[in-house]
Design a protein around this motif. Structure first.
Motif, PDB file in Angstrom:
ATOM      1  N   LYS A 188      46.800  24.953  32.606  1.00 59.21           N
ATOM      2  CA  LYS A 188      47.549  24.669  31.370  1.00 59.21           C
ATOM      3  C   LYS A 188      46.696  24.817  30.111  1.00 59.21           C
ATOM      4  O   LYS A 188      47.210  25.145  29.037  1.00 59.21           O
ATOM      5  N   ASP A 189      45.387  24.581  30.240  1.00 61.97           N
ATOM      6  CA  ASP A 189      44.532  24.601  29.040  1.00 61.97           C
ATOM      7  C   ASP A 189      43.878  25.969  28.797  1.00 61.97           C
ATOM      8  O   ASP A 189      42.967  26.087  27.998  1.00 61.97           O
ATOM      9  N   GLU A 190      44.334  27.016  29.535  1.00 62.98           N
ATOM     10  CA  GLU A 190      43.765  28.358  29.312  1.00 62.98           C
ATOM     11  C   GLU A 190      44.860  29.289  28.827  1.00 62.98           C
ATOM     12  O   GLU A 190      45.961  29.301  29.375  1.00 62.98           O
ATOM     13  N   LYS A 191      44.527  30.083  27.793  1.00 61.39           N
ATOM     14  CA  LYS A 191      45.559  30.945  27.183  1.00 61.39           C
ATOM     15  C   LYS A 191      45.972  32.092  28.098  1.00 61.39           C
ATOM     16  O   LYS A 191      47.153  32.401  28.236  1.00 61.39           O
ATOM     17  N   GLY A 192      44.984  32.755  28.716  1.00 62.93           N
ATOM     18  CA  GLY A 192      45.332  33.915  29.541  1.00 62.93           C
ATOM     19  C   GLY A 192      44.276  34.185  30.589  1.00 62.93           C
ATOM     20  O   GLY A 192      43.174  33.634  30.543  1.00 62.93           O
ATOM     21  N   ILE A 193      44.631  35.026  31.528  1.00 62.36           N
ATOM     22  CA  ILE A 193      43.650  35.438  32.542  1.00 62.36           C
ATOM     23  C   ILE A 193      42.885  36.663  32.027  1.00 62.36           C
ATOM     24  O   ILE A 193      43.320  37.312  31.084  1.00 62.36           O
ATOM     25  N   ASN A 194      41.771  36.967  32.661  1.00 59.53           N
ATOM     26  CA  ASN A 194      41.019  38.189  32.326  1.00 59.53           C
ATOM     27  C   ASN A 194      41.511  39.293  33.255  1.00 59.53           C
ATOM     28  O   ASN A 194      41.019  39.477  34.364  1.00 59.53           O
ATOM     29  N   MET A 195      42.518  40.018  32.782  1.00 60.36           N
ATOM     30  CA  MET A 195      43.249  40.937  33.662  1.00 60.36           C
ATOM     31  C   MET A 195      42.402  42.055  34.233  1.00 60.36           C
ATOM     32  O   MET A 195      42.683  42.547  35.322  1.00 60.36           O
ATOM     33  N   SER A 196      41.376  42.455  33.487  1.00 62.26           N
ATOM     34  CA  SER A 196      40.557  43.566  33.989  1.00 62.26           C
ATOM     35  C   SER A 196      39.879  43.185  35.312  1.00 62.26           C
ATOM     36  O   SER A 196      39.535  44.051  36.105  1.00 62.26           O
ATOM     37  N   ARG A 197      39.686  41.883  35.526  1.00 62.89           N
ATOM     38  CA  ARG A 197      39.000  41.450  36.757  1.00 62.89           C
ATOM     39  C   ARG A 197      39.858  41.680  38.004  1.00 62.89           C
ATOM     40  O   ARG A 197      39.340  41.678  39.112  1.00 62.89           O
ATOM     41  N   ILE A 198      41.162  41.844  37.821  1.00 58.74           N
ATOM     42  CA  ILE A 198      42.018  42.130  38.989  1.00 58.74           C
ATOM     43  C   ILE A 198      41.626  43.488  39.570  1.00 58.74           C
ATOM     44  O   ILE A 198      41.373  43.616  40.771  1.00 58.74           O
ATOM     45  N   LEU A 199      41.547  44.476  38.694  1.00 52.26           N
ATOM     46  CA  LEU A 199      41.160  45.824  39.166  1.00 52.26           C
ATOM     47  C   LEU A 199      39.727  45.831  39.686  1.00 52.26           C
ATOM     48  O   LEU A 199      39.416  46.502  40.672  1.00 52.26           O
ATOM     49  N   GLU A 200      38.853  45.067  39.019  1.00 52.81           N
ATOM     50  CA  GLU A 200      37.466  44.998  39.494  1.00 52.81           C
ATOM     51  C   GLU A 200      37.413  44.412  40.908  1.00 52.81           C
ATOM     52  O   GLU A 200      36.634  44.864  41.747  1.00 52.81           O
ATOM     53  N   SER A 201      38.270  43.423  41.173  1.00 54.94           N
ATOM     54  CA  SER A 201      38.289  42.799  42.515  1.00 54.94           C
ATOM     55  C   SER A 201      38.798  43.789  43.563  1.00 54.94           C
ATOM     56  O   SER A 201      38.258  43.876  44.671  1.00 54.94           O
ATOM     57  N   VAL A 202      39.837  44.537  43.228  1.00 54.28           N
ATOM     58  CA  VAL A 202      40.364  45.537  44.162  1.00 54.28           C
ATOM     59  C   VAL A 202      39.307  46.607  44.410  1.00 54.28           C
ATOM     60  O   VAL A 202      38.996  46.960  45.556  1.00 54.28           O
ATOM     61  N   GLU A 203      38.711  47.087  43.321  1.00 58.40           N
ATOM     62  CA  GLU A 203      37.746  48.191  43.410  1.00 58.40           C
ATOM     63  C   GLU A 203      36.513  47.797  44.225  1.00 58.40           C
ATOM     64  O   GLU A 203      35.919  48.627  44.908  1.00 58.40           O
ATOM     65  N   SER A 204      36.153  46.501  44.179  1.00 62.10           N
ATOM     66  CA  SER A 204      34.950  46.067  44.906  1.00 62.10           C
ATOM     67  C   SER A 204      35.138  46.144  46.424  1.00 62.10           C
ATOM     68  O   SER A 204      34.171  46.085  47.168  1.00 62.10           O
ATOM     69  N   HIS A 205      36.381  46.268  46.887  1.00 62.44           N
ATOM     70  CA  HIS A 205      36.633  46.407  48.332  1.00 62.44           C
ATOM     71  C   HIS A 205      37.164  47.794  48.684  1.00 62.44           C
ATOM     72  O   HIS A 205      37.669  48.017  49.779  1.00 62.44           O
ATOM     73  N   TYR A 206      37.044  48.709  47.744  1.00 59.85           N
ATOM     74  CA  TYR A 206      37.581  50.061  47.938  1.00 59.85           C
ATOM     75  C   TYR A 206      36.519  50.951  48.577  1.00 59.85           C
ATOM     76  O   TYR A 206      35.420  51.077  48.071  1.00 59.85           O
ATOM     77  N   GLU A 207      36.852  51.536  49.691  1.00 56.76           N
ATOM     78  CA  GLU A 207      35.947  52.515  50.316  1.00 56.76           C
ATOM     79  C   GLU A 207      36.812  53.684  50.734  1.00 56.76           C
ATOM     80  O   GLU A 207      37.356  53.677  51.842  1.00 56.76           O
TER      81      GLU A 207
END
Ligand SMILES: Nc1nc2c(ncn2[C@@H]2O[C@H](COP(=O)(O)OP(=O)(O)OP(=O)(O)O)[C@@H](O)[C@H]2O)c(=O)[nH]1
Length: 290
Positions: free
Chosen positions: A78-97
């Motif tokens: 509730k006390d955070e305005k938004g998520i850091n959306m770029s980290r979603i792609l970074e998380s996917v990419e870190s498991h991409y082979e």
């Protein structure tokens, strides 16, 4: 009007109206930029799911490369305005082979990476992908490629799987028992579309997808095959006649098989027959929790 050299790209751009960038006043270095999404105050509500949809990424299901359509999200305090959306792609990419393996082990790793990167209490994913598999004709045993639609869903919290489910949508043949009963000869049949969403235990046998698909197809009047020679066609035609099914019959027989699968904790099934003697479809649906 100013003349530009149309033989150069720069000249052509100017000719078409491009102008120099202005000398702005806002910072261009990341450290000096305002991080609006990370600002903290009372934002009234926590958010159950915030993230991205319609992310298209290469995935592997079994031996086949296919396309995954992803939705990924996390909780937001509730006390955070938004998520850091770029980290979603970074998380996917870190498991991409060379593609992501579309299975629950890989999805769990992606979600733990995502939840940690976002510092939120949970993370969820939904991926749709076409599952291709080898399909052999029933008598001549000729191989071709069949397919079913799949949707993998998972939520993790504190590195633990809270829920995981698999939806499979497959096509079958059904032959109408009523038509067979009342007609002097023949019986109308139709293409049935079966959709099963199964809630799964965390530990799964290696062939969990195949066991689910078998329950969906084997209970129909006949399965579908890419290649059928004449001997195969005779076999599937006669099998359908020997195993007539109303949409209700198919639904109940699939349910009975799914109840027997120990890695399924609950399921929803829908069978929809694209009627060949009507313009409308017939359907049946049930939900069952073990
Ligand atoms: N939270 C949020 N971000 C959005 C939205 N739409 C686009 N974005 C953009 O996502 C982009 C990347 O954001 P961040 O991941 O926070 O980028 P960052 O702060 O440089 O990344 P970190 O260094 O990982 O914190 C920003 O340009 C946002 O504007 C939205 O609806 N919500």
């Amino acid at each position: 009007m100013k003349e530009y050299n149309l033989k150069t790209r720069e000249g052509r751009w100017r000719h078409f109206g491009s102008v120099d960038p202005i000398k702005g006043t806002k910072p261009t270095e990341k450290e000096l930029m305002m991080d609006l999404q990370s600002s903290k105050k009372d934002f009234l509500f926590e958010i159950d799911h915030v993230g991205i949809k319609n992310l298209t990424y290469p995935v592997r299901i079994g031996d086949f490369q296919t396309v995954g359509h992803f939705s990924l999200s996390t909780h937001l305090a509730k006390d955070e305005k938004g998520i850091n959306m770029s980290r979603i792609l970074e998380s996917v990419e870190s498991h991409y082979e060379n593609g992501l393996t579309l299975d629950f082990d890989t999805l769990k790793k992606v979600l733990i990476t995502l939840q940690t990167a976002m510092k939120q209490k949970n993370a969820s994913v939904e991926v749709e992908g076409v599952w291709f598999f080898d399909r052999y004709s029933p008598i001549t045993n000729l191989k071709a490629v069949g397919h079913a639609d799949t949707t993998f869903e998972m939520t993790v919290a504190d590195e633990k799987v809270i829920s995981q489910s698999l939806t499979i949508k497959a096509q079958v043949t059904t032959l109408c028992p009523c038509s067979k009963e009342i007609s002097e000869y023949s019986a109308h049949n139709q293409r049935g579309v079966v959709t099963v969403k199964a809630d799964l235990t965390e530990e799964l046998p290696a062939d969990y997808k195949e066991q689910m698909l078998e329950a969906m197809e084997i209970n129909a009047s006949s399965m579908l095959y890419p290649i059928l020679k004449r001997t195969d066609e005779k076999s599937v035609t006669e099998r359908a006649y020997e195993n007539p099914r109303f949409v209700e019959d198919l639904l109940r027989l699939i349910a009975a098989d799914l109840v027997e699968l120990p890695f399924i904790t609950g399921f929803e099934i829908e069978c929809r027959n694209e009627e060949s003697i009507h313009q409308h479809d017939a359907f049946a649906r049930l939900k069952y929790s073990k």
